[in-house]
Design an enzyme around this catalytic site. Structure first.
Site, PDB file in Angstrom:
ATOM      1  N   ASP A  37       0.823  -1.216   0.000  1.00 57.48           N
ATOM      2  CA  ASP A  37       0.000   0.000   0.000  1.00 57.48           C
ATOM      3  C   ASP A  37       0.860   1.271   0.000  1.00 57.48           C
ATOM      4  OD1 ASP A  37       0.991  -0.391   2.496  1.00 57.48           O
ATOM      5  OD2 ASP A  37      -0.900  -0.058   3.555  1.00 57.48           O
ATOM      6  N   HIS A 241      22.963   3.412 -18.781  1.00 55.72           N
ATOM      7  CA  HIS A 241      21.894   3.768 -17.834  1.00 55.72           C
ATOM      8  C   HIS A 241      22.144   3.180 -16.451  1.00 55.72           C
ATOM      9  CE1 HIS A 241      19.019   4.649 -21.407  1.00 55.72           C
ATOM     10  NE2 HIS A 241      19.811   5.667 -21.133  1.00 55.72           N
ATOM     11  N   ASP A 258      25.587  11.872 -14.096  1.00 61.11           N
ATOM     12  CA  ASP A 258      24.537  12.415 -14.962  1.00 61.11           C
ATOM     13  C   ASP A 258      23.354  12.679 -14.052  1.00 61.11           C
ATOM     14  OD1 ASP A 258      22.549  12.924 -16.811  1.00 61.11           O
ATOM     15  OD2 ASP A 258      23.064  11.255 -18.136  1.00 61.11           O
ATOM     16  N   ASP A 269      19.553  18.636 -17.316  1.00 57.75           N
ATOM     17  CA  ASP A 269      20.162  17.338 -17.633  1.00 57.75           C
ATOM     18  C   ASP A 269      21.645  17.582 -17.879  1.00 57.75           C
ATOM     19  OD1 ASP A 269      20.690  14.779 -18.454  1.00 57.75           O
ATOM     20  OD2 ASP A 269      19.547  14.888 -20.326  1.00 57.75           O
ATOM     21  N   HIS A 348      25.605   6.204 -28.781  1.00 52.80           N
ATOM     22  CA  HIS A 348      24.331   6.937 -28.709  1.00 52.80           C
ATOM     23  C   HIS A 348      24.437   8.191 -29.563  1.00 52.80           C
ATOM     24  CE1 HIS A 348      26.199   9.799 -25.913  1.00 52.80           C
ATOM     25  NE2 HIS A 348      26.626   8.787 -25.198  1.00 52.80           N
ATOM     26  N   HIS A 352      19.138  15.320 -27.232  1.00 49.75           N
ATOM     27  CA  HIS A 352      17.674  15.221 -27.356  1.00 49.75           C
ATOM     28  C   HIS A 352      17.058  16.561 -26.965  1.00 49.75           C
ATOM     29  CE1 HIS A 352      17.912  14.859 -22.950  1.00 49.75           C
ATOM     30  NE2 HIS A 352      18.894  14.006 -23.169  1.00 49.75           N
ATOM     31  N   HIS A 359      13.712  13.635 -21.772  1.00 52.92           N
ATOM     32  CA  HIS A 359      13.753  13.385 -23.222  1.00 52.92           C
ATOM     33  C   HIS A 359      12.468  13.990 -23.747  1.00 52.92           C
ATOM     34  CE1 HIS A 359      16.583   9.723 -22.538  1.00 52.92           C
ATOM     35  NE2 HIS A 359      17.168  10.885 -22.316  1.00 52.92           N
ATOM     36  N   GLU A 382      25.584  15.959 -25.759  1.00 57.11           N
ATOM     37  CA  GLU A 382      26.197  15.032 -24.805  1.00 57.11           C
ATOM     38  C   GLU A 382      26.952  13.873 -25.451  1.00 57.11           C
ATOM     39  OE1 GLU A 382      23.275  12.483 -22.799  1.00 57.11           O
ATOM     40  OE2 GLU A 382      21.692  13.726 -23.637  1.00 57.11           O
ATOM     41  N   TYR A 386      32.954   5.285 -24.495  1.00 59.42           N
ATOM     42  CA  TYR A 386      32.829   4.213 -23.521  1.00 59.42           C
ATOM     43  C   TYR A 386      33.660   3.040 -24.030  1.00 59.42           C
ATOM     44  CZ  TYR A 386      28.855   7.311 -23.022  1.00 59.42           C
ATOM     45  OH  TYR A 386      28.074   8.433 -22.919  1.00 59.42           O
ATOM     46  N   ARG A 404      31.297  11.003 -20.465  1.00 57.87           N
ATOM     47  CA  ARG A 404      30.264  11.772 -21.183  1.00 57.87           C
ATOM     48  C   ARG A 404      30.289  13.191 -20.628  1.00 57.87           C
ATOM     49  NH1 ARG A 404      26.450   8.551 -20.631  1.00 57.87           N
ATOM     50  NH2 ARG A 404      25.263   9.359 -18.852  1.00 57.87           N
ATOM     51  N   GLU A 406      27.814  16.602 -20.843  1.00 60.14           N
ATOM     52  CA  GLU A 406      26.475  16.992 -21.310  1.00 60.14           C
ATOM     53  C   GLU A 406      26.091  18.375 -20.803  1.00 60.14           C
ATOM     54  OE1 GLU A 406      23.285  14.510 -19.731  1.00 60.14           O
ATOM     55  OE2 GLU A 406      21.964  15.156 -21.355  1.00 60.14           O
TER      56      GLU A 406
END
Ligand code: GLY
Ligand code: MN
Ligand code: MN
Length: 444
Positions: A37, A241, A258, A269, A348, A352, A359, A382, A386, A404, A406
């Site tokens: 709950d 991710h 990130d 972002d 990638h 975006h 996004h 960004e 890798y 990265r 960004e």
């Protein structure tokens, strides 16, 4: 806070585009169960919030341009004293008209009967097509019911249409009021990244750095993150991710963060990558400089009239050339780009749209062509590299490095504005912030 007049302006514009004789429906987000709950924190659906400013679940906004009794109708929960005692304030039907400027409000429990009448004799129904299969089935059910009354002279809607081309095109262009919120989210998020650089120490856990970041967001008045923070040390940064944030930081590794805050439903972002020890090793510095060069070259592209993909193409060129120079790729640069060899390490795209959703909405192509940038759009840039840890064909010194960088960029009439430049990104500046004894000067 966004003024009611801003929502009103949006509704007016939206209804002009929906057109008389038609109807548009947008449902709120629902509360989701976390376990038994216990619920997840509620986050309103961005499309719904964009037009209503109404921050409750179990609601449906209906727009009927030209309806004499009122064009904007809000179905919501009725005020319930017991619910208010346990779960807190909610607007009720009266609040919906009084505080949210709905022309009419009805209980959500009666939605089927009342909405059915509203759908009668309308030509087109605009709704969030393809997003929520249950609402789609409910809508088809209502239309089927209306069609069964056709011998009484009632006409059922004949067309279903997605609200996206209208609403998402509106959301793509940020107003001054939206930019104010985005600038604030960007500024606080940039400060949190600076803090993370300063609080970074070997043996602390990734989640503790995450805690520092969220602490800064909340202490600064921003209650929510725009997305789960990625705090990834060493090879964890090669998992795009990675959100487990569970490992200990090690001297000699890079830390990729990130993270961005949300300010009244608008996202920032930001990604930065820096050495846990405060000093880049030589191979780390070489790869880092390459990603930075690609990012700066991509940002340089951003101005009205430039196709969306131009920044990506430039980043691919800089990165491929750099990888050849460092010996991670071998061969002719043009041929390597054509064969997409860079994708082993840069898999990638450059970025975006950014807005209420991290996004964000908006088409990237129009008539199969990359769309041209226009003032008022906000996007991220960004690029990253890798290098998989288990890549035996690559010299050992590069393996397990993930980087990265960004930033959030507003397209302006003259070119662009970097909204997130409050956090350093050159090697010299990062090392200076990390090794400064004047902690927090930059952010106090
Ligand atoms: N933080 C999600 C992204 O950078 O796209
Ligand atoms: Mn991003
Ligand atoms: Mn990001």
């Amino acid at each position: 806070m966004m003024k009611q007049s801003e929502f009103k302006k949006r509704r007016k514009q939206f209804m002009q585009r929906i057109g008389k004789g038609n109807i548009a429906l947008i449902g709120s987000a629902s509360v989701h169960t976390r376990n038994r709950d216990v619920d997840y924190p509620f986050r309103q659906d961005s499309d719904f919030y964009y037009l209503t400013g109404f921050n409750e679940p179990d609601a449906l906004a209906v727009f009927i341009p030209g309806r004499e009794q009122g064009e904007y109708i809000l179905f919501c929960r009725e005020f319930d004293e017991k619910k208010a005692l346990w779960e807190g304030a909610h607007s009720g039907l009266e609040g919906a008209t009084k505080h949210y400027a709905a022309d009419d409000s009805f209980p959500i429990d009666d939605v089927d009967d009342i909405l059915s009448g509203m759908l009668e004799n309308k030509v087109k129904v605009f709704y969030p097509m393809g997003r929520d299969i249950r609402s789609h089935r409910d809508l088809i059910g209502l239309i089927t019911r209306i069609r069964m009354q056709s011998r009484l002279g009632v006409v059922a809607p004949a067309e279903l249409a997605s609200i996206e081309p209208i609403l998402h095109e509106m959301r793509l262009f940020k107003s001054p009021a939206e930019l104010k919120l985005m600038r604030h989210a960007a500024e606080i998020s940039a400060q949190a990244h600076v803090k993370a650089m300063q609080f970074c120490r070997a043996e602390r856990f990734e989640y503790q750095i995450e805690a520092d970041i969220v602490h800064h967001f909340m202490q600064s008045g921003l209650r929510a993150v725009a997305y789960p923070s990625i705090v990834a040390c060493g090879k964890n940064a090669c998992t795009l991710h990675y959100t487990e944030n569970k490992d200990q930081l090690k001297n000699g590794d890079l830390l990729l963060i990130d993270a961005g805050a949300e300010c009244n439903h608008y996202a920032a972002d930001i990604t930065r990558t820096f050495p846990v020890s405060g000093k880049f090793t030589e191979p780390q510095a070489q790869l880092y400089q390459l990603v930075l060069d690609a990012q700066l070259a991509a940002i340089e592209q951003i101005k009205p009239g430039i196709p969306w993909n131009a920044a990506h193409e430039v980043s691919v060129e800089v990165i491929t050339k750099g990888l050849v120079k460092l010996g991670l790729l071998k061969g002719n640069v043009k041929k390597l780009i054509k064969a997409e060899k860079y994708k082993q390490f840069y898999m990638h795209r450059i970025g975006h749209w950014l807005g209420m959703d991290v996004h964000d909405v908006g088409d990237y192509k129009i008539n199969q062509e990359w769309r041209k940038l226009q003032a008022g759009m906000v996007l991220t840039i960004e690029p990253g590299l890798y290098i998989p840890e288990n890549c035996k064909t690559i010299d050992k010194q590069w393996r397990g490095i993930g980087i990265r960088i960004e930033d959030d960029i507003l397209v302006t009439k003259e070119g662009h504005e970097v909204l997130t430049n409050g956090v350093p990104k050159t090697i010299v500046d990062i090392e200076a912030v990390m090794n400064s004894t004047d902690k927090f000067i930059a952010i106090s």
